[in-house]
Design an enzyme around this catalytic site. Structure first.
Site, PDB file in Angstrom:
ATOM      1  N   GLY A  15       0.793  -1.227   0.000  1.00 32.88           N
ATOM      2  CA  GLY A  15       0.000   0.000   0.000  1.00 32.88           C
ATOM      3  C   GLY A  15       0.825   1.277   0.000  1.00 32.88           C
ATOM      4  CE  LYS A  16       6.569   0.030  -1.625  1.00 28.49           C
ATOM      5  NZ  LYS A  16       5.818  -1.237  -1.827  1.00 28.49           N
ATOM      6  CB  THR A  58      -2.618   3.150  -1.738  1.00 27.63           C
ATOM      7  OG1 THR A  58      -2.828   2.261  -2.839  1.00 27.63           O
ATOM      8  CG2 THR A  58      -3.963   3.626  -1.210  1.00 27.63           C
ATOM      9  CG  ASP A  95       6.837   0.296  -9.852  1.00 31.86           C
ATOM     10  OD1 ASP A  95       7.915  -0.194  -9.462  1.00 31.86           O
ATOM     11  OD2 ASP A  95       5.763  -0.334  -9.836  1.00 31.86           O
ATOM     12  CB  ILE A 113      10.368  -2.342  -2.302  1.00 30.61           C
ATOM     13  CG1 ILE A 113       9.061  -2.646  -3.071  1.00 30.61           C
ATOM     14  CG2 ILE A 113      10.745  -3.546  -1.429  1.00 30.61           C
ATOM     15  CD1 ILE A 113       9.184  -3.782  -4.071  1.00 30.61           C
ATOM     16  CB  SER A 114      13.789   1.234   0.245  1.00 38.90           C
ATOM     17  OG  SER A 114      12.576   1.594   0.853  1.00 38.90           O
ATOM     18  N   GLY A 122      14.981 -13.065  -7.454  1.00 39.87           N
ATOM     19  CA  GLY A 122      15.373 -12.012  -6.528  1.00 39.87           C
ATOM     20  C   GLY A 122      14.230 -11.085  -6.163  1.00 39.87           C
TER      21      GLY A 122
END
Length: 208
Positions: free
Chosen positions: A42-43, A45, A67, A110-111, A160
Site C-alpha cells: 500500500g505504499k 496508495t 516504479d 520497497i527499499s 530475486g
C-alpha cells in the site's frame, strides 16, 4: 572507464536564497517522508493519499514513486543488489534536494535493505527524515498482487523478488508504523491522517 568516484576540482556554490527563505515562502518545512514495505503493502496508495491531504491544506509536496522513477531517472538500473543500492542512493539524493527546496517529499519505494534506507536518512537532519513502515503481512500483499508479480515470482519467472527469494529488512526504529488492526487494513484516509498528523505535530506544516 568508470566515471564513479569522488571528482576533483569541483566546489560547492552557495546561493543567496537558502532553505530557510524558501520554507518561509511556502509556509512549511521541507522534509522527506520515506515509505517502505513489501510490494502490494500500500505504499503508493498511502503516498497519493498523503499528497492529496497536504494539497487540500495548501501544502506543497511531491511524490517520488519507485516504479515511476524507473521509467526515467533510474531506467538504466536492474534489480541486482548493486543496482538496487544505486537506485535508492539516487532517490535519496533527489529527495534531499526536494526537502532543501522546502517541499514535503514523499518517497515510495520497497527499499528492502536497512543499510540503504539508513544511508538516505544520513543525508538529512534526522528529524527531517520520517520513515513510514507499511507493515502488512506477506499473505495480504500476495493476495492483492495487482501487478501479478508475486505469481511470476512463485513460478520462478522473476528472480530475486523481495519477500519471496530476496529478503526484506524491516525498520528497527521507524517514526511511523502502519499495520492491520484486528486483521483489517486501515483505509487510505486513515493511513494518510496518521502521517499528516505526525507532520503537523512535528511542525512541518507551519512556517519555521
Amino acid at each position: 572507464m568508470s566515471t564513479l568516484g569522488k571528482p576533483a576540482n569541483i566546489f560547492w556554490h552557495e546561493c543567496p536564497v537558502g532553505k530557510l527563505e524558501r520554507q518561509k515562502l511556502l509556509q512549511q518545512k521541507g522534509c522527506v517522508v520515506w515509505i517502505t514495505g513489501l510490494s502490494g503493502s500500500g505504499k503508493s496508495t498511502l503516498a497519493c493519499s498523503v499528497g492529496r491531504e497536504l494539497h487540500t491544506r495548501g501544502k506543497l509536496s511531491y511524490i517520488l514513486d519507485g516504479d515511476n522513477l524507473r521509467h526515467g531517472l533510474n531506467k538504466d538500473l536492474g534489480f541486482k543488489p548493486e543496482d538496487r543500492a544505486e537506485n535508492i542512493r539516487r532517490v535519496g539524493e533527489v529527495a534531499k534536494l526536494f526537502a532543501d527546496a522546502g517541499l514535503i517529499c514523499i518517497a515510495s519505494l520497497i527499499s528492502p535493505y536497512r543499510r540503504d534506507r539508513d544511508a538516505c536518512r544520513a543525508l538529512l537532519p534526522d528529524e527531517s527524515f520520517i520513515e513510514v513502515y507499511m507493515n502488512m503481512p506477506l499473505e495480504v500483499c500476495e493476495q492483492r498482487d495487482a501487478k501479478g508479480l508475486y505469481k511470476l515470482a512463485r513460478a520462478g519467472k522473476i528472480k530475486g523478488f523481495t519477500g519471496i527469494d530476496d529478503p526484506y529488512e524491516p525498520p528497527l526504529n521507524c517514526e511511523i508504523e502502519i499495520q492491520q488492526k484486528d486483521g483489517i487494513c486501515p483505509t487510505p484516509l486513515v493511513m494518510a491522517g496518521q502521517v499528516v498528523s505526525y507532520l503537523e505535530e512535528k511542525g512541518f506544516l507551519q512556517e519555521p
